[in-house]
Motif scaffolding. Structure first.
Motif, PDB file in Angstrom:
ATOM      1  N   TYR A  22       0.826  -1.202   0.000  1.00 37.52           N
ATOM      2  CA  TYR A  22       0.000   0.000   0.000  1.00 37.52           C
ATOM      3  C   TYR A  22       0.864   1.257   0.000  1.00 37.52           C
ATOM      4  CZ  TYR A  22      -4.252  -2.665   1.146  1.00 37.52           C
ATOM      5  OH  TYR A  22      -5.315  -3.514   1.120  1.00 37.52           O
ATOM      6  N   PHE A  52      -6.910   3.289   4.569  1.00 34.14           N
ATOM      7  CA  PHE A  52      -7.360   2.597   3.360  1.00 34.14           C
ATOM      8  C   PHE A  52      -7.870   1.196   3.710  1.00 34.14           C
ATOM      9  CE2 PHE A  52      -6.279   0.101  -0.573  1.00 34.14           C
ATOM     10  CZ  PHE A  52      -7.251   0.660  -1.386  1.00 34.14           C
ATOM     11  N   TYR A  55     -11.187   1.624   5.314  1.00 30.05           N
ATOM     12  CA  TYR A  55     -12.177   2.004   4.296  1.00 30.05           C
ATOM     13  C   TYR A  55     -12.665   0.776   3.525  1.00 30.05           C
ATOM     14  CZ  TYR A  55     -13.815   4.079  -0.116  1.00 30.05           C
ATOM     15  OH  TYR A  55     -14.541   4.414  -1.231  1.00 30.05           O
ATOM     16  N   ARG A  56     -11.733  -0.099   3.175  1.00 28.91           N
ATOM     17  CA  ARG A  56     -12.106  -1.325   2.450  1.00 28.91           C
ATOM     18  C   ARG A  56     -13.009  -2.218   3.304  1.00 28.91           C
ATOM     19  NH1 ARG A  56      -8.949  -3.633  -1.632  1.00 28.91           N
ATOM     20  NH2 ARG A  56      -8.783  -5.522  -0.376  1.00 28.91           N
ATOM     21  N   SER A  85     -13.646  -1.838  -3.760  1.00 27.68           N
ATOM     22  CA  SER A  85     -12.722  -0.769  -3.420  1.00 27.68           C
ATOM     23  C   SER A  85     -12.135  -0.083  -4.651  1.00 27.68           C
ATOM     24  CB  SER A  85     -11.575  -1.332  -2.577  1.00 27.68           C
ATOM     25  OG  SER A  85     -10.717  -0.300  -2.173  1.00 27.68           O
ATOM     26  N   VAL A  86     -11.722   1.157  -4.447  1.00 27.24           N
ATOM     27  CA  VAL A  86     -10.988   1.905  -5.460  1.00 27.24           C
ATOM     28  C   VAL A  86      -9.496   1.642  -5.262  1.00 27.24           C
ATOM     29  CG1 VAL A  86     -12.742   3.703  -5.603  1.00 27.24           C
ATOM     30  CG2 VAL A  86     -10.825   3.982  -4.030  1.00 27.24           C
ATOM     31  N   MET A  88      -5.569   2.327  -4.365  1.00 27.85           N
ATOM     32  CA  MET A  88      -4.981   3.113  -3.281  1.00 27.85           C
ATOM     33  C   MET A  88      -4.691   4.548  -3.717  1.00 27.85           C
ATOM     34  SD  MET A  88      -3.729   3.134  -0.173  1.00 27.85           S
ATOM     35  CE  MET A  88      -2.453   3.754   0.869  1.00 27.85           C
ATOM     36  N   GLU A  90      -6.146   6.415  -5.960  1.00 29.37           N
ATOM     37  CA  GLU A  90      -7.392   7.189  -6.062  1.00 29.37           C
ATOM     38  C   GLU A  90      -7.932   7.521  -4.676  1.00 29.37           C
ATOM     39  OE1 GLU A  90     -11.893   6.736  -7.841  1.00 29.37           O
ATOM     40  OE2 GLU A  90     -10.289   5.550  -8.744  1.00 29.37           O
ATOM     41  N   TYR A  91      -7.819   6.570  -3.754  1.00 29.35           N
ATOM     42  CA  TYR A  91      -8.252   6.820  -2.382  1.00 29.35           C
ATOM     43  C   TYR A  91      -7.450   7.976  -1.773  1.00 29.35           C
ATOM     44  CZ  TYR A  91      -8.838   6.173   2.634  1.00 29.35           C
ATOM     45  OH  TYR A  91      -9.074   6.387   3.963  1.00 29.35           O
ATOM     46  N   CYS A  92      -6.131   7.966  -1.951  1.00 27.15           N
ATOM     47  CA  CYS A  92      -5.279   9.040  -1.418  1.00 27.15           C
ATOM     48  C   CYS A  92      -5.647  10.383  -2.030  1.00 27.15           C
ATOM     49  CB  CYS A  92      -3.806   8.733  -1.689  1.00 27.15           C
ATOM     50  SG  CYS A  92      -3.191   7.345  -0.751  1.00 27.15           S
ATOM     51  N   ARG A  94      -8.606  11.259  -3.165  1.00 29.39           N
ATOM     52  CA  ARG A  94      -9.876  11.680  -2.573  1.00 29.39           C
ATOM     53  C   ARG A  94      -9.683  12.243  -1.165  1.00 29.39           C
ATOM     54  NH1 ARG A  94     -14.155   6.826  -3.963  1.00 29.39           N
ATOM     55  NH2 ARG A  94     -14.077   7.004  -6.226  1.00 29.39           N
ATOM     56  N   VAL A  95      -8.837  11.574  -0.377  1.00 27.93           N
ATOM     57  CA  VAL A  95      -8.572  12.053   0.986  1.00 27.93           C
ATOM     58  C   VAL A  95      -7.903  13.422   0.933  1.00 27.93           C
ATOM     59  CG1 VAL A  95      -7.203  11.642   3.076  1.00 27.93           C
ATOM     60  CG2 VAL A  95      -8.481   9.769   2.042  1.00 27.93           C
TER      61      VAL A  95
END
Length: 119
Positions: A22, A52, A55-56, A85-86, A88, A90-92, A94-95
């Motif tokens: 990750y 992350f 979130y998953r 899940s999206v 990692m 993309e998650y970062c 968004r955050v």
């Protein structure tokens, strides 16, 4: 409830290998930093990796609850996480965007919207 969530988190974060995977997706080796900066950045990477993983878990448990799915074992749960899940990165993103939108004005100095009248 807390013990069950901790158990699922520990089983789904995939140990050190998963955490390394990750964080490797968000770390940049091209940035030259002092060791203090590297330490802080590594800590932030760990926070992102853990959030992350959480979130998953949240997405999979929410989906199971809303669709009435029963527990079918850890392998099925991980497959469900991967499907919902999206990535990692993309998650970062968004955050990061969420934090920027929440805190528009820096702690010191003018906000981004304010224009300086000085030459």
């Amino acid at each position: 409830f807390k013990a069950a969530v901790q158990y699922i988190y520990n089983k789904t974060k995939q140990g050190l290998d998963g955490n390394t995977f990750y964080t490797s997706t968000i770390e940049s080796a091209s940035i030259k930093c002092s060791w203090e900066q590297k330490l802080v950045l590594h800590g932030l990477d760990q926070v992102l990796a853990n959030s992350f993983a959480g979130y998953r878990i949240y997405l999979a448990m929410k989906h199971m609850d809303e669709s009435g799915l029963k527990w079918q074992g850890m392998n099925k749960f991980r497959s469900l996480q991967n499907r919902l899940s999206v990535p990692m990165g993309e998650y970062c993103l968004r955050v990061g965007l969420g934090l920027l939108k929440r805190y528009k004005k820096p702690a010191s100095g003018p906000s981004v919207e304010e224009k300086s009248t000085e030459p």
